[in-house]
Motif scaffolding. Structure first.
Motif, short mmCIF file in Angstrom:
data_model
loop_
_atom_site.label_atom_id
_atom_site.label_comp_id
_atom_site.label_asym_id
_atom_site.label_seq_id
_atom_site.Cartn_x
_atom_site.Cartn_y
_atom_site.Cartn_z
N ARG A 23 0.83 -1.22 0.00
CA ARG A 23 0.00 0.00 0.00
C ARG A 23 0.86 1.27 0.00
O ARG A 23 0.59 2.21 -0.72
N ASP A 24 1.90 1.26 0.84
CA ASP A 24 2.79 2.43 0.88
C ASP A 24 3.53 2.59 -0.44
O ASP A 24 3.66 3.70 -0.96
N LEU A 25 4.00 1.48 -1.00
CA LEU A 25 4.70 1.52 -2.29
C LEU A 25 3.77 2.02 -3.38
O LEU A 25 4.14 2.88 -4.19
N PHE A 26 2.55 1.49 -3.40
CA PHE A 26 1.56 1.94 -4.38
C PHE A 26 1.29 3.43 -4.23
O PHE A 26 1.19 4.16 -5.22
N HIS A 27 1.18 3.88 -2.99
CA HIS A 27 0.87 5.29 -2.73
C HIS A 27 1.81 6.20 -3.50
O HIS A 27 1.38 7.09 -4.22
N TYR A 28 3.11 6.01 -3.37
CA TYR A 28 4.00 6.97 -4.03
C TYR A 28 4.32 6.60 -5.47
O TYR A 28 4.59 7.48 -6.28
N PHE A 29 4.25 5.31 -5.85
CA PHE A 29 4.48 4.96 -7.26
C PHE A 29 3.27 5.30 -8.13
O PHE A 29 3.36 5.22 -9.35
N SER A 30 2.17 5.68 -7.53
CA SER A 30 1.02 6.12 -8.32
C SER A 30 1.09 7.63 -8.61
O SER A 30 0.25 8.16 -9.34
N LEU A 31 2.09 8.29 -8.09
CA LEU A 31 2.26 9.74 -8.28
C LEU A 31 3.18 10.03 -9.46
O LEU A 31 4.33 9.58 -9.48
N ASP A 32 2.70 10.81 -10.41
CA ASP A 32 3.51 11.15 -11.59
C ASP A 32 4.80 11.87 -11.21
O ASP A 32 5.81 11.72 -11.90
#
Length: 182
Positions: A23-32
């Motif tokens: 979830r944490d990894l997804f949080h910032y890897f979803s940011l352009d």
């Protein structure tokens, strides 16, 4: 390298990345803004984060590299990662990579984390050379590498095909002999 090496700095713990970190990894890897200079497109679902964690784990298990999860000592939440890939043992070199969630940018966390990873690379992985490839426009990454002692060696013209175009990369390196005199 088994067991997984856990590293500590003044403010950080560099530890193995677990499925619970998706979830944490997804949080910032979803940011352009995070993936702007990264060789991945922004994530659109959590499965992509789970797959990336699995790839990093497989690389470690096959003794091809190591990727640490960066957490604050005060909390176990993943705020970024750093580590080695492209490890060429017979040449005593590897490539370092890293990323950090934007709320922690500009606070010295990445410099602190990669300095510890560099120490580990030279002393435990027996590296002689650590390389980093950076898109020239990525000013912040260039600054982090400079603070960690890396020197820019030049520009590799049209080095990667990325996002439907050829991209130049700046190559940075830190040699063990230069690290030892710091």
């Amino acid at each position: 390298m088994t067991p997984f090496p856990i590293l500590e700095t003044e403010r950080l713990v560099l530890r193995q990345i677990a499925p619970e970190d998706s979830r944490d990894l997804f949080h910032y890897f979803s940011l352009d803004e995070v993936t702007k200079f990264y060789d991945l497109e922004s994530f659109t679902n959590i499965k992509q984060a789970e797959e990336l964690i699995d790839r990093w784990q497989q690389r470690f298990e096959k003794n091809l590299g190591v990727r640490w999860g960066i957490t604050l000592k005060s909390e176990n939440r993943l705020i970024g990662t750093c580590g080695y890939h492209g490890w060429m043992k017979h040449h005593y070199k590897a490539e370092i990579g890293y990323e950090l969630t934007p709320e922690y940018w500009g606070k010295g966390f990445m410099t602190e984390a990669i300095q510890k990873a560099i120490e580990y690379g030279f002393h435990h992985l027996e590296l002689n050379r650590i390389e980093a490839f950076v898109v020239p426009e990525n000013v912040n990454s260039r600054k982090v590498l400079g603070k960690a002692g890396f020197r820019e060696e030049g520009i590799l013209k049209e080095h990667f095909f990325w996002r439907n175009r050829f991209v130049d990369t700046a190559i940075f390196a830190l040699l063990k002999r230069d690290y030892n005199v710091r």
